[in-house]
Design a protein around this motif. Structure first.
Motif, PDB file in Angstrom:
ATOM      1  N   SER A  54      39.777  33.901  42.198  1.00  0.00           N
ATOM      2  CA  SER A  54      39.800  34.993  41.234  1.00  0.00           C
ATOM      3  C   SER A  54      39.111  36.209  41.835  1.00  0.00           C
ATOM      4  O   SER A  54      38.148  36.073  42.598  1.00  0.00           O
ATOM      5  N   PHE A  83      44.009  34.210  40.345  1.00  0.00           N
ATOM      6  CA  PHE A  83      43.924  35.166  39.250  1.00  0.00           C
ATOM      7  C   PHE A  83      43.387  36.502  39.768  1.00  0.00           C
ATOM      8  O   PHE A  83      42.181  36.643  39.965  1.00  0.00           O
ATOM      9  N   ASP A 111      40.050  32.965  29.008  1.00  0.00           N
ATOM     10  CA  ASP A 111      40.043  31.549  29.356  1.00  0.00           C
ATOM     11  C   ASP A 111      41.264  30.823  28.800  1.00  0.00           C
ATOM     12  O   ASP A 111      41.720  29.832  29.384  1.00  0.00           O
ATOM     13  N   TYR A 167      42.626  25.978  34.482  1.00  0.00           N
ATOM     14  CA  TYR A 167      41.254  26.418  34.754  1.00  0.00           C
ATOM     15  C   TYR A 167      40.304  26.058  33.618  1.00  0.00           C
ATOM     16  O   TYR A 167      40.640  26.163  32.430  1.00  0.00           O
ATOM     17  N   ARG A 219      43.862  31.591  31.468  1.00  0.00           N
ATOM     18  CA  ARG A 219      43.625  30.827  32.689  1.00  0.00           C
ATOM     19  C   ARG A 219      43.769  29.328  32.447  1.00  0.00           C
ATOM     20  O   ARG A 219      44.190  28.576  33.335  1.00  0.00           O
ATOM     21  N   CYS A 230      49.233  39.358  30.179  1.00  0.00           N
ATOM     22  CA  CYS A 230      49.057  38.159  30.986  1.00  0.00           C
ATOM     23  C   CYS A 230      50.388  37.611  31.480  1.00  0.00           C
ATOM     24  O   CYS A 230      51.395  37.665  30.774  1.00  0.00           O
TER      25      CYS A 230
END
Length: 461
Positions: free
Chosen positions: A217, A246, A146, A154, A149, A282
């Motif tokens: 996603s 994502f 998280d 997000y 994102r 990432c």
């Protein structure tokens, strides 16, 4: 029993069932220490490289000590090994394979199954594997995900379209051309990845335009098919709607990225992890991939287990205390970026030039050697009318290419170009069988595999 009852429910009640199920799951994911972990990662977004290396080293030694103390398998595995005193000495430890982990899983785990989060890896490249996570580790992994994102805006509760291996549809849904279920509370719509065929794709596109999610996603292969269909038939996705895409679980090719970003008018941000708990890689807003050193150790090794810039990935993951992964050959490969290159995004983690995907995602030509996933995908170059294809290799000297085409566009000239693209990669001696299909199904997991290599045991890697 639950599944049979679910199938009898009307669509609206099924949506409530999905919502209720998620409420229970999210309590596990976002309760406990989740906020503590999230705040930690937020505070370390601009940590220096030296600080990140210090955290990495401390966590490595902690995980190693935990495994030796609590795992019968590691106690036995390391009984004659010289223990490293830092990450710099990690090569003193043996590498473990997925098969070793699978065969010894009962002795590897350090926690009781009753107190654990159970997760199964996909069986697309072999038998599935069930691993156990502690509640804290599970919450930390979601906090790390998280945090990644969140850099693109997000948050749980923002409208999201999800494409994963959830099997939620009934025969009634298919009759009504309805290929989704919705978590009403959290504004998540789950789209089936098991019904991606030309007859149905327009309903996906039309509903996505109506739903107008802020985020997408899931499996990129599914989003790719939807995007291709939308572009082909002139559907106009509303601009400034989707903030980010994502992808998960599958390798992303340049062709996939281009189509998805073009149709949804947004950027895709890739990330790498795994069901069994691999550390994270990432992509930042500058389009660069970063190793997340706080999540684990990444070793890139050649066939002789020596460090290299591009090779197979051996991981040690700090969030796998329930099923410790220490020097685990995960079956994927990456290419590291030049160490002198610095990203302007503020993330001081080392950079990755390319995630090459699974080591097994290649076809093998006795004449030319391994042809990786990216090169297989590029056999579509300068062709039109090929809706989907899959390369299957069951023999060392032959490859079968399953192809679904649009008969109104595809012709003999395009076929010859497609064949030539394959010949440019595999050479002229290898058998090449083009087989035209009405459909190519996904795996049981809902993923679609461009390459199915069934001869890896015959190839000297």
């Amino acid at each position: 029993m639950k599944e049979s009852v679910y199938k009898l429910m009307p669509h609206s009640v099924q949506n409530l069932f999905v919502t209720g199920y998620n409420i229970i799951q999210y309590r596990k994911r976002y309760g406990g220490k989740y906020n503590f972990f999230l705040q930690h990662f937020l505070s370390k977004r601009s940590a220096s490289f030296d600080e990140l290396k210090t955290i990495q080293n401390e966590r490595f030694l902690k995980l190693l000590g935990h495994a030796i103390e609590n795992s019968k398998y590691y106690q036995n595995l390391y009984k004659d090994a010289e223990m490293p005193t830092s990450i710099g000495e990690i090569a003193k430890l043996p590498i473990i394979s997925k098969e070793m982990l699978r065969q010894n899983i009962d002795d590897v785990v350090t926690i009781d199954g009753k107190d654990a989060i159970h997760l199964k890896t996909g069986g697309t490249t072999g038998k599935s594997l069930e691993v156990l996570f502690t509640l804290d580790n599970n919450q930390e992994r979601f906090a790390m995900l998280d945090d990644f994102r969140g850099r693109m805006g997000y948050q749980l509760g923002k409208k999201t379209a999800w494409f994963s291996g959830k099997s939620l549809l009934t025969s009634r849904d298919l009759k009504r051309n309805r290929f989704w279920k919705t978590d009403i509370k959290h504004h998540v719509r789950y789209y089936s990845t098991f019904h991606i065929k030309d007859d149905y794709l327009k309903y996906y596109v039309e509903d996505l335009i109506k739903f107008q999610p802020e985020f997408l996603s899931g499996f990129p292969s599914t989003m790719f098919e939807i995007a291709k269909h939308g572009l082909k038939y002139g559907h106009e996705f509303p601009a400034n709607t989707v903030k980010a895409v994502f992808p998960t679980a599958e390798s992303v090719t340049p062709v996939m990225r281009s189509a998805i970003e073009t149709f949804f008018k947004t950027k895709m941000y890739n990330q790498y992890a795994s069901s069994e708990g691999a550390p994270f890689i990432c992509e930042c807003k500058h389009g660069n991939l970063h190793l997340e050193l706080q999540s684990g150790v990444f070793e890139v090794l050649d066939k002789n287990d020596r460090p290299t810039k591009s090779g197979r990935l051996v991981i040690t993951s700090f969030t796998t205390e329930g099923t410790p992964l220490i020097r685990y050959d995960i079956g994927d490969s990456i290419t590291l970026e030049d160490e002198t290159k610095v990203c302007g995004c503020g993330n001081n983690n080392p950079m990755v030039k390319e995630i090459l995907g699974r080591v097994d995602d290649y076809v093998y030509s006795p004449e030319n050697g391994k042809i990786n996933l990216g090169n297989v995908s590029n056999t579509l170059k300068d062709t039109k009318g090929i809706i989907r294809f899959q390369a299957v290799q069951n023999e060392i000297n032959t490859i079968d290419v399953l192809v679904v085409v649009d008969s109104e566009i595809f012709n003999d000239k395009i076929e010859q170009k497609f064949i030539q693209n394959w010949r440019d990669r595999i050479g002229d001696k290898m058998g090449l069988n083009i087989r035209y299909m009405d459909d190519i199904p996904t795996e049981k997991s809902g993923k679609f595999r461009i390459v199915k290599n069934n001869i890896k045991h015959l190839v000297n890697t």
